[in-house]
Design a protein around this motif. Structure first.
Motif, PDB file in Angstrom:
ATOM      1  N   SER A 201       0.810  -1.219   0.000  1.00 16.95           N
ATOM      2  CA  SER A 201       0.000   0.000   0.000  1.00 16.95           C
ATOM      3  C   SER A 201       0.843   1.268   0.000  1.00 16.95           C
ATOM      4  CB  SER A 201      -0.925   0.008   1.232  1.00 16.95           C
ATOM      5  OG  SER A 201      -1.804  -1.107   1.201  1.00 16.95           O
ATOM      6  N   ASP A 202       2.159   1.129   0.015  1.00 14.07           N
ATOM      7  CA  ASP A 202       3.090   2.262   0.019  1.00 14.07           C
ATOM      8  C   ASP A 202       3.585   2.493  -1.412  1.00 14.07           C
ATOM      9  OD1 ASP A 202       5.237   4.001   0.179  1.00 14.07           O
ATOM     10  OD2 ASP A 202       6.176   2.995   1.875  1.00 14.07           O
ATOM     11  N   PRO A 203       3.231   3.602  -2.046  1.00 14.62           N
ATOM     12  CA  PRO A 203       3.624   3.822  -3.443  1.00 14.62           C
ATOM     13  C   PRO A 203       5.132   3.743  -3.687  1.00 14.62           C
ATOM     14  CG  PRO A 203       1.929   5.384  -2.813  1.00 14.62           C
ATOM     15  CD  PRO A 203       2.331   4.666  -1.553  1.00 14.62           C
ATOM     16  N   ALA A 204       5.927   4.218  -2.729  1.00 17.80           N
ATOM     17  CA  ALA A 204       7.386   4.165  -2.919  1.00 17.80           C
ATOM     18  C   ALA A 204       7.879   2.729  -2.971  1.00 17.80           C
ATOM     19  CB  ALA A 204       8.077   4.920  -1.786  1.00 17.80           C
ATOM     20  N   ARG A 205       7.271   1.853  -2.199  1.00 13.98           N
ATOM     21  CA  ARG A 205       7.715   0.448  -2.170  1.00 13.98           C
ATOM     22  C   ARG A 205       7.170  -0.318  -3.369  1.00 13.98           C
ATOM     23  NH1 ARG A 205      10.993   0.613   1.721  1.00 13.98           N
ATOM     24  NH2 ARG A 205      10.597   2.317   3.165  1.00 13.98           N
ATOM     25  N   VAL A 206       5.985   0.030  -3.817  1.00 13.12           N
ATOM     26  CA  VAL A 206       5.485  -0.585  -5.052  1.00 13.12           C
ATOM     27  C   VAL A 206       6.393  -0.200  -6.222  1.00 13.12           C
ATOM     28  CG1 VAL A 206       3.574  -0.653  -6.691  1.00 13.12           C
ATOM     29  CG2 VAL A 206       3.119  -0.717  -4.239  1.00 13.12           C
ATOM     30  N   HIS A 207       6.791   1.055  -6.290  1.00  7.90           N
ATOM     31  CA  HIS A 207       7.726   1.484  -7.336  1.00  7.90           C
ATOM     32  C   HIS A 207       9.038   0.705  -7.238  1.00  7.90           C
ATOM     33  CE1 HIS A 207       9.974   4.024 -10.092  1.00  7.90           C
ATOM     34  NE2 HIS A 207      10.865   4.237  -9.128  1.00  7.90           N
ATOM     35  N   ALA A 208       9.530   0.512  -6.015  1.00  6.23           N
ATOM     36  CA  ALA A 208      10.774  -0.234  -5.828  1.00  6.23           C
ATOM     37  C   ALA A 208      10.627  -1.683  -6.283  1.00  6.23           C
ATOM     38  CB  ALA A 208      11.191  -0.181  -4.363  1.00  6.23           C
ATOM     39  N   MET A 209       9.497  -2.307  -5.971  1.00  2.84           N
ATOM     40  CA  MET A 209       9.287  -3.693  -6.380  1.00  2.84           C
ATOM     41  C   MET A 209       9.214  -3.807  -7.901  1.00  2.84           C
ATOM     42  SD  MET A 209       6.797  -5.329  -3.446  1.00  2.84           S
ATOM     43  CE  MET A 209       5.933  -3.906  -2.801  1.00  2.84           C
ATOM     44  N   CYS A 210       8.551  -2.859  -8.530  1.00  4.84           N
ATOM     45  CA  CYS A 210       8.524  -2.855  -9.995  1.00  4.84           C
ATOM     46  C   CYS A 210       9.932  -2.642 -10.548  1.00  4.84           C
ATOM     47  CB  CYS A 210       7.582  -1.770 -10.501  1.00  4.84           C
ATOM     48  SG  CYS A 210       5.837  -2.071 -10.131  1.00  4.84           S
ATOM     49  N   ALA A 211      10.688  -1.743  -9.928  1.00  2.00           N
ATOM     50  CA  ALA A 211      12.065  -1.501 -10.374  1.00  2.00           C
ATOM     51  C   ALA A 211      12.920  -2.756 -10.229  1.00  2.00           C
ATOM     52  CB  ALA A 211      12.666  -0.349  -9.569  1.00  2.00           C
ATOM     53  N   ASP A 212      12.678  -3.514  -9.193  1.00  2.00           N
ATOM     54  CA  ASP A 212      13.370  -4.791  -8.987  1.00  2.00           C
ATOM     55  C   ASP A 212      13.153  -5.699 -10.200  1.00  2.00           C
ATOM     56  OD1 ASP A 212      14.322  -7.230  -8.021  1.00  2.00           O
ATOM     57  OD2 ASP A 212      13.146  -7.178  -6.172  1.00  2.00           O
ATOM     58  N   TYR A 213      11.910  -5.776 -10.682  1.00  2.00           N
ATOM     59  CA  TYR A 213      11.607  -6.636 -11.825  1.00  2.00           C
ATOM     60  C   TYR A 213      12.045  -6.010 -13.148  1.00  2.00           C
ATOM     61  CZ  TYR A 213       9.348 -10.255  -9.176  1.00  2.00           C
ATOM     62  OH  TYR A 213       9.125 -11.310  -8.324  1.00  2.00           O
ATOM     63  N   ARG A 214      12.060  -4.689 -13.240  1.00  2.00           N
ATOM     64  CA  ARG A 214      12.610  -4.059 -14.447  1.00  2.00           C
ATOM     65  C   ARG A 214      14.099  -4.385 -14.571  1.00  2.00           C
ATOM     66  NH1 ARG A 214       9.075   0.726 -12.501  1.00  2.00           N
ATOM     67  NH2 ARG A 214       7.177   0.339 -13.726  1.00  2.00           N
ATOM     68  N   ALA A 215      14.804  -4.341 -13.458  1.00  2.00           N
ATOM     69  CA  ALA A 215      16.207  -4.739 -13.484  1.00  2.00           C
ATOM     70  C   ALA A 215      16.346  -6.198 -13.905  1.00  2.00           C
ATOM     71  CB  ALA A 215      16.840  -4.509 -12.114  1.00  2.00           C
ATOM     72  N   GLY A 216      15.438  -7.051 -13.407  1.00  2.00           N
ATOM     73  CA  GLY A 216      15.491  -8.466 -13.758  1.00  2.00           C
ATOM     74  C   GLY A 216      15.298  -8.718 -15.233  1.00  2.00           C
ATOM     75  N   ALA A 217      14.457  -7.906 -15.875  1.00  2.00           N
ATOM     76  CA  ALA A 217      14.171  -8.102 -17.296  1.00  2.00           C
ATOM     77  C   ALA A 217      15.273  -7.571 -18.192  1.00  2.00           C
ATOM     78  CB  ALA A 217      12.857  -7.414 -17.647  1.00  2.00           C
ATOM     79  N   PHE A 218      16.089  -6.685 -17.678  1.00  2.00           N
ATOM     80  CA  PHE A 218      17.091  -6.038 -18.521  1.00  2.00           C
ATOM     81  C   PHE A 218      18.505  -6.264 -17.979  1.00  2.00           C
ATOM     82  CE2 PHE A 218      13.076  -3.750 -19.126  1.00  2.00           C
ATOM     83  CZ  PHE A 218      12.953  -3.863 -20.504  1.00  2.00           C
ATOM     84  N   LEU A 219      18.920  -5.487 -16.993  1.00  2.00           N
ATOM     85  CA  LEU A 219      20.314  -5.532 -16.559  1.00  2.00           C
ATOM     86  C   LEU A 219      20.688  -6.864 -15.926  1.00  2.00           C
ATOM     87  CD1 LEU A 219      22.992  -4.111 -16.321  1.00  2.00           C
ATOM     88  CD2 LEU A 219      22.170  -2.992 -14.231  1.00  2.00           C
ATOM     89  N   ASP A 220      19.847  -7.411 -15.072  1.00  2.00           N
ATOM     90  CA  ASP A 220      20.195  -8.680 -14.417  1.00  2.00           C
ATOM     91  C   ASP A 220      20.368  -9.798 -15.444  1.00  2.00           C
ATOM     92  OD1 ASP A 220      19.994  -7.382 -11.994  1.00  2.00           O
ATOM     93  OD2 ASP A 220      17.983  -8.124 -11.561  1.00  2.00           O
ATOM     94  N   ARG A 221      19.501  -9.813 -16.419  1.00  2.00           N
ATOM     95  CA  ARG A 221      19.610 -10.822 -17.481  1.00  2.00           C
ATOM     96  C   ARG A 221      20.923 -10.646 -18.241  1.00  2.00           C
ATOM     97  NH1 ARG A 221      16.459 -11.042 -22.617  1.00  2.00           N
ATOM     98  NH2 ARG A 221      15.462  -9.120 -21.916  1.00  2.00           N
TER      99      ARG A 221
END
Length: 295
Positions: A201-221
């Motif tokens: 329910s915290d917008p900053a943490r939802v953004h962080a979780m999405c950023a975690d997966y954006r990294a997974g789709a691009f840089l982490d891969r």
């Protein structure tokens, strides 16, 4: 709080992490995954603390840790950056080496830590993932439907953030229940469930979780691909636990994927959905207590 643990905030040099700590002995760091935080370890951490100096951080962006904004290159939540946070935490605590056990996103931080900083890891434990690049390569239509969040959360901001914000509690409840073996929230302790709901329910943490997966789709891969090309291997002895009803089981032979990354690999499956520490805590203790006790 985790029973018997004390909380503190530690400056790692880049972000400040919230940690819970108890016990004595060799240091053992427990890294949580999505959409959770340190509370996912509450059923097993007190037992680990009987044998180990047990340290349970909230990863950056999760729980009570700092949640910096993402950047255009998605480096802020790359597993390389998040692994560096754990190195900074170890430095701040005066720890030269530690055992590390990770689940889900925390396991991705853990194996990147083992690749980038091999001298800091004594023994490694991985719960319920295969390496990021290998997981992307394993996708079939069936797996894509089950792991839809990998592509949903990685969409450009603020699309997933806005969609989750429409009903964050319903979203996290659906996610948690659907990934359990019994498709139920009953396995989650009420205070843990409250914690996961508040986080979503915290917008900053939802953004962080999405950023975690954006990294997974691009840089982490990309980082995984570079490590494979360079022949990098995980030097630490690695034990891998996967769930009969989890995501790695859908890849066919998940243990063989880890054997491509490390010369010392053992593993076993357990009866559970994705959240083994909460669904089958005894299986987690059985898998890793002996592993981390070995010299």
């Amino acid at each position: 709080m985790i029973e018997g643990f004390t909380q503190s905030r530690i400056d790692t040099g880049d972000v400040t992490l919230s940690i819970h700590r108890a016990g004595r002995g060799a240091p053992l760091i427990l890294l949580h995954g999505y959409p959770q935080n340190h509370r996912c370890w509450a059923k097993v951490a007190p037992r680990f603390a009987q044998d180990f100096d047990t340290i349970v951080p909230d990863l950056r962006g999760y729980g009570d840790s700092d949640a910096p904004a993402d950047d255009a290159g998605h480096t802020a939540y790359s597993k390389r950056r998040m692994a560096a946070d754990i190195v900074g935490l170890m430095d701040a605590l005066g720890l030269d080496r530690a055992h590390v056990l990770g689940h889900d996103r925390g396991a991705r931080v853990a194996y990147r830590l083992a690749l980038d900083h091999p001298d800091r890891i004594a023994r490694l434990g991985i719960i319920e993932i295969v390496p990021t690049g290998d997981f992307w390569e394993s996708w079939t239509a069936d797996l894509a439907l089950k792991a839809y969040h990998w592509t949903f959360l990685a969409q450009p901001a603020p699309l997933p953030e806005r969609m989750i914000a429409a009903n964050p509690v319903a979203y996290v409840d659906w996610t948690l229940a659907q990934w359990t073996l019994e498709k139920s929230l009953a396995v989650f302790a009420p205070d843990a469930l409250d914690s996961y709901r508040a986080q979503m329910s915290d917008p900053a943490r939802v953004h962080a979780m999405c950023a975690d997966y954006r990294a997974g789709a691009f840089l982490d891969r990309q980082l995984d691909g570079d490590s494979r090309k360079d022949g990098d291997l995980i030097a630490a002895p690695l034990h891998f636990l996967w769930a009969e009803g989890g995501f790695p089981a859908q890849t066919g032979d998940p243990l063989s994927l880890w054997r491509r990354w490390a010369p010392q690999v053992t593993g076993n499956a357990c009866r559970s959905g994705h959240f083994a520490m909460e669904e089958n805590p005894q299986a987690v203790l059985d898998a890793f207590l002996d592993h981390f006790r070995r010299n």
